[in-house]
Design an enzyme around this catalytic site. Structure first.
Site, mmCIF file in Angstrom:
data_model
loop_
_atom_site.group_PDB
_atom_site.id
_atom_site.type_symbol
_atom_site.label_atom_id
_atom_site.label_comp_id
_atom_site.label_asym_id
_atom_site.label_seq_id
_atom_site.Cartn_x
_atom_site.Cartn_y
_atom_site.Cartn_z
ATOM 1 N N ASP A 73 -6.813 -2.598 4.023
ATOM 2 C CA ASP A 73 -5.809 -3.529 3.513
ATOM 3 C C ASP A 73 -6.012 -4.954 4.022
ATOM 4 O OD1 ASP A 73 -4.431 -1.445 2.195
ATOM 5 O OD2 ASP A 73 -3.430 -0.899 4.058
ATOM 6 N N ASP A 103 0.857 -1.177 0.000
ATOM 7 C CA ASP A 103 0.000 0.000 0.000
ATOM 8 C C ASP A 103 0.896 1.231 0.000
ATOM 9 O OD1 ASP A 103 -2.365 1.526 0.255
ATOM 10 O OD2 ASP A 103 -2.030 1.702 2.403
ATOM 11 N N ASP A 113 -1.386 -1.101 6.116
ATOM 12 C CA ASP A 113 -1.503 -0.615 7.498
ATOM 13 C C ASP A 113 -2.911 -0.217 7.887
ATOM 14 O OD1 ASP A 113 -1.831 1.823 6.168
ATOM 15 O OD2 ASP A 113 -0.875 2.932 7.794
#
Length: 774
Positions: free
Chosen positions: A516, A316, A512
């Site tokens: 996700d 990410d 995080d």
């Protein structure tokens, strides 16, 4: 039945240790009885120990067969039964201890933490506020129907998908997109469930039921993806395909040729796969322990082993390779205004605003040591910004009052924001725009070095997924040298992308946020940035980084590869010795009891070698003396102070380009003082104190040679600017023939210093800890 299943599940972690204790007690008791001359009692103790191991061993073999796996535990069962049949009870007891010990270690290494989705479920709303006939009532979430009008209060989670009805909705969408900046949705625009109302109350017309809404889909995606991540098959079972048939053929041949069943049992005893059963678990448990010292919690031996041979990394953007929170990058002002004063005024207005941009502006002003004034008559309009009276002036911070009337300096600020992917907070006094604060989510200081380390660790494909726009995503990918970038990704898009990568290679996913969690569960190895308290992503992950540093993943990969190398090395050496002992036993030169003792010796050697994984790979370790670490902290702090002064060079060049007048000369004098009093002494100290100290940890002085050349260029340009200042002071003004060269020096030095600071921070300052590792 559910209660019984839970009871068995709770007892399971106690079974293997209890079996170890019982088999060891039986072996020891038999040994004491044998020494005392009670041979029958000794045999009974050893038989009891053997039987204690046979029963669970048979259960393990049957369970493996039901899963379609034939493991080397079959050899252990045959050797245990064989020792009973040929009355080699001591050998049976020794094999029982080996089997129980290996199984306990294996269970400790591969027992996975449950991937429950408690955080996702707890965050999901249970009720909604429905407005009907002017009345607002609280109803269960499953009673919401399409076209219902719902009221979403400040701080509440949007319960279902819908469209904004009455006012601009200010939403925190980080749970879905991972992006920290709040987003405004005008009347009629769609809103997804699971986002948080960061502004005032607004009305929402439901377009879907709770079951069909976005947030419920995220929970389902995470549950489905988590079911795909089965535990890794033990290392020992990979060798069963050839080792098991070979053992049976050799034992059968020894029996047929010699006519002695004892020889066949001796072959089975020394073939008992304890080097395999012990080598992998001990090395992997050692690796797990080693990784935890670096702030990396790896939840299972399977995850560690998968991490050791991963080749693709999917990550990410926000909070992973960027800081995850906006910071002020520039302050643009109208002619005649001072950037420092404008920032102070904006921060004074924003002191009581919870908006993420307001917090960044206040933080930047306080970091610069500015004294803020107390605002009065504060009015915050969701979607528009904050207005307050500060020192007798009515100041607004937020949206541009009139987008249709954009002046030259405003257009420049908009262009700069577009090029940099930055957000803008406009500052207006009495309705007239006088400045703009540009903010963006900065790249992590250690991100480029981490990407290089990850490639060195064996990852040959780096992919970034983000819910952010394409422009800033591509910029980050370019700086980090990524192989692929996917922008504007929803949680479902991320899961699909991770599954696609996983089909081609062993894939690691780093994230995080709650958004996700499904993608982490879909990857071969999910890695969560746990320092921020992202509970859902942590629970869906196989690896949790307890510090807020992505480079810990590179440390974990080093540990994983070293541990896997030690495990394979121990297994191969142990199996080679076992094969040699099997041949000796087949010729009748090694009785079962002696063979069991020899096998114990091989096990001890295997364990000692596997424990080397605790020390980590000596080739990857960097010895950083405490005094060098202190120097790095010192110069990093100086960078933070000097970085704020660098815009003086650009501002001086801008003023000189407008007119080479007295004001331009004054700005040149200020730049010259900055260079001679602060920047050059800093660079000189780095050259003579820091770089020599880094030579030993980095291997040689060549590692800093290019930075030394940059120091020389900085000194050259600074001296050139100093010469121009002296010439201008002698003439009383900047001469026209000086302007072009001065502009080149000022703009060039500004760019060079910014690049130089970044290079030092990425290459050297990241060698030390930003914070203590738990």
């Amino acid at each position: 039945m559910d209660a019984q299943t839970q009871w068995v599940s709770r007892l399971r972690p106690l079974i293997e240790p209890a079996l170890v204790v019982l088999t060891v007690v039986a072996l020891a008791a038999g040994g004491i009885a044998w020494l005392a001359g009670w041979r029958s009692a000794a045999d009974l103790c050893w038989i009891a120990g053997t039987v204690l191991a046979v029963v669970p061993a048979v259960v393990w073999v049957v369970a493996a067969l039901r899963r379609g796996r034939v493991g080397v535990d079959v050899i252990a069962v045959l050797s245990l039964v064989g020792t009973l049949l040929v009355h080699e009870y001591l050998a049976g007891a020794l094999v029982a201890v080996m089997l129980a010990g290996g199984r306990a270690l294996d269970a400790a290494a591969t027992r996975r933490a449950s991937h429950d989705l408690r955080a996702l479920l707890e965050r999901a709303p249970r009720f909604a506020r429905r407005r009907t006939d002017g009345q607002v009532s609280v109803i269960p979430l499953d009673e919401v129907a399409a076209d219902d009008v719902l009221v979403v209060g400040p701080g509440e989670v949007v319960p279902v998908d819908g469209r904004v009805l009455d006012v601009v909705a200010v939403l925190d969408e980080s749970a879905l997109t991972g992006e920290p900046l709040q987003v405004e949705h005008a009347v009629g625009e769609p809103v997804r469930s699971g986002v948080v109302n960061a502004g005032g109350a607004f009305e929402l017309r439901a377009t879907a039921t709770a079951e069909d809404s976005t947030y419920a889909g995220i929970v389902r995606l995470a549950r489905q993806a988590g079911a795909e991540s089965a535990p890794l098959v033990r290392l020992a079972d990979r060798y069963a395909a050839w080792f098991l048939p070979l053992t049976l053929v050799l034992a059968g041949a020894a029996w047929l040729v010699s006519g002695s069943a004892v020889r066949a049992v001796a072959v089975l005893v020394v073939a008992t796969p304890c080097p395999l059963l012990l080598a992998a678990p001990v090395a992997i448990v050692s690796g797990l322990s080693r990784a935890s010292r670096s702030g990396v919690i790896i939840r299972s031996g399977g995850a560690l082993e998968n991490l050791g041979h991963a080749t693709t990394l999917v990550m990410d953007k926000t909070g992973t390779v960027t800081m995850g929170r906006p910071v002020v990058v520039d302050v643009a002002v109208a002619p005649g205004r001072e950037p420092t004063e404008l920032l102070r005024q904006a921060a004074s207005v924003d002191q009581f605003s919870p908006h993420v941009l307001a917090e960044a502006i206040v933080t930047e002003a306080r970091k610069r040591g500015q004294s803020l004034s107390l605002p009065s008559d504060v009015l915050e309009e969701p979607g528009r910004g904050v207005t307050a009276t500060v020192e007798g002036q009515r100041i607004s911070v937020g949206k541009l009052p009139d987008r249709n009337a954009v002046s030259g300096w405003q257009r420049g600020a908009l262009n700069r924001a577009g090029l940099d992917g930055a957000a803008i907070s406009w500052v207006s006094i009495a309705g007239e725009p006088v400045g703009a604060v540009l903010l963006r989510d900065p790249l992590r200081r250690d991100a480029p070095r981490t990407m290089r380390r990850l490639r060195a660790a064996g990852l040959n494909r780096l992919v970034m997924l983000t819910g952010d726009r394409a422009e800033p995503a591509r910029e980050v990918a370019t700086v980090l040298g990524l192989d692929e970038v996917y922008a504007e990704q929803s949680p479902a898009d991320k899961v699909a992308a991770v599954r696609g990568e996983r089909e081609r290679a062993v894939t690691v996913m780093v994230g995080d946020g709650i958004n996700d969690a499904p993608a982490l569960a879909a990857a071969t190895v999910g890695v969560a940035m746990g320092a921020r308290g992202a509970t859902a992503s942590s629970e869906a992950a196989d690896v949790v980084l307890t510090t807020d540093r992505v480079d810990r993943l590179a440390d974990a990969m080093d540990v994983a590869r070293w541990s896997r190398r030690i495990a394979v090395q121990s297994a191969v050496v142990g199996m080679s010795l076992s094969l040699l002992a099997m041949v000796v036993a087949a010729f009748g030169w090694l009785p079962p009891a002696a063979g069991a003792l020899l096998q114990e010796g091989i096990d001890v050697a295997v364990i000692l070698n596997a424990l080397r994984a605790l020390r980590g790979n000596p080739d990857s370790a960097m010895d950083l003396p405490p005094e060098t670490e202190q120097l790095l902290h010192r110069f990093a702090a100086e960078h933070d102070e000097l970085r704020e002064t660098l815009p003086l060079l650009r501002d001086a060049a801008d003023r000189l380009a407008e007119a080479p007048d007295a004001a331009a000369l004054d700005s040149l004098r200020a730049v010259h003082r900055l260079l001679t009093d602060r920047i050059l002494p800093h660079e000189f100290a780095e050259e003579n104190e820091l770089y020599p100290a880094l030579a030993r940890p980095l291997g040689s002085g060549e590692a800093t040679a290019t930075m030394s050349r940059t120091h020389a260029e900085i000194k050259r340009l600074a001296d050139r600017i100093g010469t121009h200042v002296r010439l201008a002071e002698s003439a009383g003004a900047v001469e026209p023939d000086q302007v072009d060269d001065l502009l080149a020096c000022l703009y060039g030095l500004y760019a060079l210093l910014r690049l130089h600071f970044v290079q030092e921070e990425e290459n050297y300052f990241t060698l030390t800890e930003d914070e203590p590792t738990p």
